[in-house]
Enzyme design. Structure first.
Site, PDB file in Angstrom:
ATOM      1  N   LYS A 100       0.322   0.363  -6.960  1.00 27.66           N
ATOM      2  CA  LYS A 100      -0.016   1.458  -6.027  1.00 27.66           C
ATOM      3  C   LYS A 100      -1.523   1.488  -5.794  1.00 27.66           C
ATOM      4  CE  LYS A 100       2.899   2.542  -4.271  1.00 27.66           C
ATOM      5  NZ  LYS A 100       4.181   1.974  -4.568  1.00 27.66           N
TER       6      LYS A 100
ATOM      7  N   LYS B 285       5.724  -1.995   5.950  1.00 26.85           N
ATOM      8  CA  LYS B 285       6.725  -1.343   5.109  1.00 26.85           C
ATOM      9  C   LYS B 285       7.890  -2.271   4.794  1.00 26.85           C
ATOM     10  CE  LYS B 285       8.664   2.402   3.294  1.00 26.85           C
ATOM     11  NZ  LYS B 285       8.060   2.811   2.018  1.00 26.85           N
TER      12      LYS B 285
ATOM     13  N   ARG C 114       5.893  -0.499  10.249  1.00 32.81           N
ATOM     14  CA  ARG C 114       6.368  -1.881  10.164  1.00 32.81           C
ATOM     15  C   ARG C 114       5.286  -2.891  10.523  1.00 32.81           C
ATOM     16  NH1 ARG C 114      12.003  -1.916  10.141  1.00 32.81           N
ATOM     17  NH2 ARG C 114      11.990  -4.095  10.737  1.00 32.81           N
TER      18      ARG C 114
ATOM     19  N   TRP D 252       2.885  -6.889  13.301  1.00 34.95           N
ATOM     20  CA  TRP D 252       2.279  -7.348  12.049  1.00 34.95           C
ATOM     21  C   TRP D 252       2.171  -8.855  12.211  1.00 34.95           C
ATOM     22  CZ3 TRP D 252       3.643 -10.608   7.937  1.00 34.95           C
ATOM     23  CH2 TRP D 252       2.882 -10.459   6.773  1.00 34.95           C
TER      24      TRP D 252
ATOM     25  N   GLU E 272      -2.573  -1.527  -3.592  1.00 39.10           N
ATOM     26  CA  GLU E 272      -2.171  -1.587  -2.191  1.00 39.10           C
ATOM     27  C   GLU E 272      -2.791  -0.498  -1.322  1.00 39.10           C
ATOM     28  OE1 GLU E 272       2.062  -1.643  -1.453  1.00 39.10           O
ATOM     29  OE2 GLU E 272       2.467  -0.029  -2.832  1.00 39.10           O
TER      30      GLU E 272
ATOM     31  N   ASN F 192      10.793  -9.417  16.634  1.00 37.02           N
ATOM     32  CA  ASN F 192      10.435  -9.227  15.226  1.00 37.02           C
ATOM     33  C   ASN F 192      11.071 -10.376  14.463  1.00 37.02           C
ATOM     34  OD1 ASN F 192       9.977  -8.269  12.605  1.00 37.02           O
ATOM     35  ND2 ASN F 192      11.816  -6.991  12.636  1.00 37.02           N
ATOM     36  N   GLY F 193      10.269 -11.153  13.737  1.00 35.65           N
ATOM     37  CA  GLY F 193      10.814 -12.284  12.979  1.00 35.65           C
ATOM     38  C   GLY F 193       9.918 -13.491  13.124  1.00 35.65           C
TER      39      GLY F 193
ATOM     40  N   HIS G  30      -4.636 -11.066 -26.411  1.00 38.22           N
ATOM     41  CA  HIS G  30      -4.422 -12.502 -26.164  1.00 38.22           C
ATOM     42  C   HIS G  30      -5.166 -12.986 -24.927  1.00 38.22           C
ATOM     43  CE1 HIS G  30      -1.522 -12.566 -29.400  1.00 38.22           C
ATOM     44  NE2 HIS G  30      -0.934 -11.504 -28.867  1.00 38.22           N
TER      45      HIS G  30
ATOM     46  N   CYS H  24       7.653  -6.351  12.259  1.00 40.54           N
ATOM     47  CA  CYS H  24       7.161  -5.684  13.464  1.00 40.54           C
ATOM     48  C   CYS H  24       8.194  -4.622  13.831  1.00 40.54           C
ATOM     49  CB  CYS H  24       7.039  -6.666  14.616  1.00 40.54           C
ATOM     50  SG  CYS H  24       5.996  -8.069  14.216  1.00 40.54           S
TER      51      CYS H  24
ATOM     52  N   GLU I  75       3.877  -0.499 -11.772  1.00 38.09           N
ATOM     53  CA  GLU I  75       3.922   0.206 -10.486  1.00 38.09           C
ATOM     54  C   GLU I  75       2.603   0.951 -10.231  1.00 38.09           C
ATOM     55  OE1 GLU I  75       5.366   0.124  -7.860  1.00 38.09           O
ATOM     56  OE2 GLU I  75       5.314   2.066  -6.886  1.00 38.09           O
TER      57      GLU I  75
END
Ligand code: M6R
Length: 611
Positions: free
Chosen positions: A488, A606, A27, A78, A491, A104-105, A507, A2, A484
């Site tokens: 990308k 983020k 955030r 968040w 997300e 935040n936490g 396989h 957050c 990557e």
């Protein structure tokens, strides 16, 4: 996860808080709120607005009321405990609406604390873990807010950065941190408490960094910091050279596009910061020569995109420095009781330097006496301060939730570090280093030429955005870039994408390919070119469309793949830094075609400061 902010000064602070929150929105963005304390004729009043959804909702609500006052706190959330809902949004208040708090936490022992407080008569209105904090402050408040916060935090297990204000202390904010970031921005007759520096760069570039377990008492003219034992401590302000323009869009549609386009500069700055007169420099204090010479093993720990930079690092360090490198997801490293031979080097990669999993991995490594070198984009971040040494990327602040310029800068640092380790371990000659540095110096121009293909990639996105699934394949040095590329796409466009070593397709995963599942393949000119051509033939034979990334002038691939993005030639060991760029742009354009919010993808934030 957050963003928190507090202001104390002389200005009306609602708009200052809102602007700060806008810069912290990366955030978390599922709800937000602001509380402001106004003193009129010696009477203090608190007004608060909270809204579900992104900050536009809060901004609209604020435009409809007058919120006066020069002391206030704000939060962009968040969600962890409790769904996005107005009552779960911060600030949270005590029973009498006199004490307000943003957090935040995660408070891990919130359940027993909540039960205890309810028995004492406290009324809870939210489903959050945070609310216990403000009721505890209320319970423990005598006539000193700092004391009440201090006593509260003694009862708490978990992670936090908090800012608290009270109607009884109209000129004072109290902040504290443990495992979540908090800094004090120092102004003239005003001060800020904030999750990170870019949020208040328009007001100040001078900061005090709050460390683990510290509590800070902030008025408009004074900042007092106490360590975890309650002793007053003095700190030297840190002056950042980041400026506000770096944290703005400057005409681009999104931060992500701006940051993708900034890569030539970011990578060049990162190269220049570490190479002087054709020599790679790294402080002895960051990584002692003795440790490099004697190291038995290297581990790279990181998460997400930084982890993929770690795979690039493994490839080049093993190639040049001839030492085994294990790459481990930081969230696993901390729990798997890793066997770390003495001496070993741990390279922790984290653009933010605040990812809790990576910091926990650093602590685990330090417990086991390894030398920890962190690669970060943020000086003075927690990971930097907890590590033995640091190498920085010089990408400037990255606001888009999906990493781009910090990733290519991490890759540049990985290349330079690999060459440096090889030099100290005597596995490379000075001439070879000079030759490779010449190649790396040319990378920013090559990235620029890839970015010049933007229109072509946009056209390809027009064709490919309709597919529900993708498989990305690569081999050897091509593998980290496809990992990557797939991340990308997932997300920011929410399209299912998986990355595989091309040789692994037969396989199992090849069962997935077909008309509805195109394959994106990295096929640069390299030592395994013919192998990957065979792998492309295999997927073509199963009806998949193939989008290939190939070296300029490769005519063979044009006859085989459905579409080709050309990239400039570069030795295969340095190809990741170029290959990943068109994959970022591809993901970006696909996401835009699908109408996605690329800067704030759903469910993400983020900086992940929770486990
Ligand atoms: O700040 P860090 O580099 O430690 O962040 C690690 C990951 O959370 C981050 O790379 C994440 O995967 C991004 N969303 C990637 O775009």
């Amino acid at each position: 996860m957050c963003g928190i902010i507090g202001y104390v000064g002389e200005k009306d602070c609602a708009s200052i808080l809102l602007n700060g929150l806008k810069r912290l929105e990366y955030r978390g963005y599922d709800s937000s709120g602001i509380a402001v304390l106004n003193s009129v004729n010696d009477k203090n009043e608190i007004s608060m607005i909270r809204r579900v959804g992104n900050l536009k909702k809060l901004e609209k609500a604020l435009s409809e009321v007058e919120m006066k006052g020069s002391l206030g706190i704000g939060h962009t959330r968040w969600a962890t405990h409790g769904k996005p809902h107005r009552l779960n949004a911060h600030p949270h208040s005590d029973c009498k609406n006199e004490i307000l708090l943003v957090h935040n936490g995660i408070i891990e022992n919130y359940e027993p604390l909540r039960k205890e407080l309810v028995l004492k008569g406290h009324k809870f209105v939210s489903e959050t873990d945070t609310e216990v904090l403000v009721h505890l402050v209320e319970e423990l408040y005598k006539d000193d807010l700092v004391e009440a916060v201090k006593e509260t935090l003694k009862r708490v297990e978990g992670s936090y950065a908090i800012v608290v204000m009270s109607i009884k202390c109209p000129n004072q904010l109290v902040g504290a941190r443990y495992d979540s970031p908090l800094v004090v921005g120092l102004g003239d007759d005003e001060n800020f408490l904030v999750s990170d520096m870019p949020a208040v760069l328009e007001h100040t570039n001078k900061f005090l960094i709050i460390d683990q377990g510290e509590i800070v008492n902030v008025t408009k003219g004074k900042v007092e910091i106490y360590d975890r034992n309650g002793n007053k401590i003095n700190k030297k302000p840190y002056k950042t050279n980041w400026d506000i323009s770096l944290a703005e869009k400057e005409g681009y549609e999104d931060f992500m596009l701006k940051e993708i386009m900034e890569q030539p500069v970011a990578v060049r700055e990162t190269y220049r910061a570490h190479v002087y007169k054709h020599k790679i420099s790294l402080d002895e204090s960051s990584l002692p020569l003795e440790i490099i010479k004697k190291a038995k093993k290297i581990f790279v720990i990181a998460c997400g995109t930084s982890l993929f930079a770690g795979f690039v690092a493994k490839g080049v360090i093993e190639k040049f420095a001839k030492i085994t490198v294990d790459v481990v997801t930081a969230s696993e490293f901390r729990y798997m009781n890793p066997i770390i031979p003495d001496p070993s080097i741990i390279i922790a990669i984290s653009q933010s330097g605040e990812t809790l999993d990576t910091i926990a991995g650093i602590r685990e490594a330090k417990k086991k006496k390894a030398w920890v070198l962190v690669v970060s984009n943020v000086m003075e971040s927690s990971a930097v301060r907890e590590s033995d040494g640091a190498m920085y990327t010089f990408a400037g602040p990255e606001i888009g939730v999906a990493a781009s310029k910090t990733h290519t800068s991490q890759i540049m640092v990985s290349y330079l570090l690999a060459l440096y380790l090889a030099k100290i371990r005597g596995t490379i000659t000075e001439d070879e280093i000079a030759f490779h540095l010449e190649t790396l110096k040319g990378v920013p121009d090559k990235i620029k030429s890839v970015l010049d293909n933007h229109d072509k990639i946009k056209e390809l996105a027009d064709i490919y955005h309709k597919f529900p699934n993708f498989i990305f394949i690569g081999r050897k040095f091509g593998l980290p870039a496809v990992m990557e590329g797939a991340l990308k796409l997932k997300e920011i466009s929410y399209i299912h994408a998986e990355a595989y070593p091309a040789g692994e397709m037969k396989h199992g995963p090849i069962a997935l390919v077909g008309e509805n599942c195109p394959v994106v393949a990295i096929v640069n000119k390299s030592s395994i070119y013919s192998k990957i051509i065979s792998n492309i033939n295999e997927v073509k034979a199963r009806g998949a469309s193939v989008l290939a990334l190939a070296t300029i002038g490769d005519s063979k691939i044009k006859n085989l793949a459905d579409h080709v993005i050309e990239v400039p030639e570069i030795p295969e060991e340095f190809s990741a830094i170029i290959n990943v760029v068109p994959l970022q742009l591809f993901a970006y354009e696909v996401a835009k075609k699908l109408g996605c919010n690329v800067d704030q993808p759903r469910n993400l934030a983020k900086t992940v400061t929770v486990e």
